[in-house]
Design a protein around this motif. Structure first.
Motif, short mmCIF file in Angstrom:
data_model
loop_
_atom_site.label_atom_id
_atom_site.label_comp_id
_atom_site.label_asym_id
_atom_site.label_seq_id
_atom_site.Cartn_x
_atom_site.Cartn_y
_atom_site.Cartn_z
N VAL A 155 -6.60 19.28 0.90
CA VAL A 155 -7.01 19.04 2.29
C VAL A 155 -6.86 17.55 2.59
O VAL A 155 -6.32 17.15 3.63
N LEU A 156 -7.35 16.73 1.68
CA LEU A 156 -7.21 15.29 1.84
C LEU A 156 -5.73 14.89 1.84
O LEU A 156 -5.29 14.08 2.66
N HIS A 157 -4.97 15.45 0.93
CA HIS A 157 -3.53 15.18 0.84
C HIS A 157 -2.84 15.48 2.17
O HIS A 157 -2.09 14.67 2.70
N SER A 186 0.82 -1.21 0.00
CA SER A 186 0.00 0.00 0.00
C SER A 186 0.85 1.26 0.00
O SER A 186 0.39 2.32 -0.43
N ALA A 187 2.08 1.19 0.47
CA ALA A 187 2.97 2.36 0.46
C ALA A 187 3.21 2.84 -0.97
O ALA A 187 3.29 4.05 -1.22
N VAL A 188 3.31 1.92 -1.90
CA VAL A 188 3.52 2.29 -3.31
C VAL A 188 2.30 3.03 -3.83
O VAL A 188 2.41 4.06 -4.50
N TYR A 189 1.10 2.54 -3.49
CA TYR A 189 -0.12 3.18 -3.95
C TYR A 189 -0.35 4.51 -3.23
O TYR A 189 -0.86 5.46 -3.82
N ALA A 190 0.01 4.57 -1.97
CA ALA A 190 -0.11 5.84 -1.24
C ALA A 190 0.79 6.89 -1.87
O ALA A 190 0.37 8.03 -2.07
N LEU A 241 -0.79 7.95 -5.13
CA LEU A 241 -1.98 8.75 -4.84
C LEU A 241 -1.60 10.16 -4.42
O LEU A 241 -2.14 11.15 -4.93
N LEU A 242 -0.65 10.27 -3.50
CA LEU A 242 -0.24 11.59 -3.00
C LEU A 242 0.43 12.42 -4.09
O LEU A 242 0.21 13.62 -4.19
N ARG A 243 1.23 11.77 -4.92
CA ARG A 243 1.86 12.49 -6.04
C ARG A 243 0.82 12.97 -7.05
O ARG A 243 0.91 14.09 -7.57
N THR A 244 -0.16 12.13 -7.33
CA THR A 244 -1.23 12.53 -8.25
C THR A 244 -2.00 13.72 -7.71
O THR A 244 -2.29 14.67 -8.44
#
Length: 138
Positions: free
Chosen positions: A96-98, A67-71, A74-77
């Motif tokens: 805000v979510l970021h 999940s770290a890879v997907y996190a 996600l955060l970069r996107t």
């Protein structure tokens, strides 16, 4: 006297050749501003399309090391979308979510239910934004 009237009055006093130059300058300014306006337009559909796959994976793998890879993705996107349109309200919601996810790596502690809520949010907002813009144009 307003600006428009002052410009028109001064334009009328110029020779025709200079009036053409003023018109060319105005068109150049419009072209210069056009890409900036287009770059700032972003819609929930675009956001949802880019975020939903990683959000779904985060929901499924919330407590595993993959999940770290997907996190990270996600955060970069989220950051890239914000960089494309920083003054767009939609991307401000994303940031805000970021920030909530990155603060003390809290994304690790989120439950599948919380990721499900975030997964559904862009879809719901996408429909809401579409509905409002569609009604405005009707």
């Amino acid at each position: 006297m307003n600006i428009e009237q002052a410009v028109l009055d001064n334009l009328r006093e110029l020779p025709f050749k200079n009036q053409e130059e003023v018109l060319a300058y105005i068109k150049a300014l419009q072209q210069k501003l056009k890409p900036e306006a287009e770059a700032q337009q972003i819609h929930w559909g675009q956001i949802a399309e880019q975020l939903l796959p990683d959000l779904r994976r985060m929901q499924w793998l919330h407590d595993g090391s993959p999940s770290a890879v997907y996190a990270d993705s996600l955060l970069r996107t989220m950051q890239n979308l914000f960089d494309q349109a920083p003054s767009e309200p939609l991307t401000e919601v994303l940031m805000v979510l970021h920030d909530a996810m990155t603060f003390q790596n809290r994304w690790i502690n989120y439950t599948p239910e919380q990721y499900q809520f975030v997964y559904v949010l862009p879809q719901k907002l996408s429909g809401l934004v579409f509905y409002k813009s569609h009604r405005a144009h009707s």
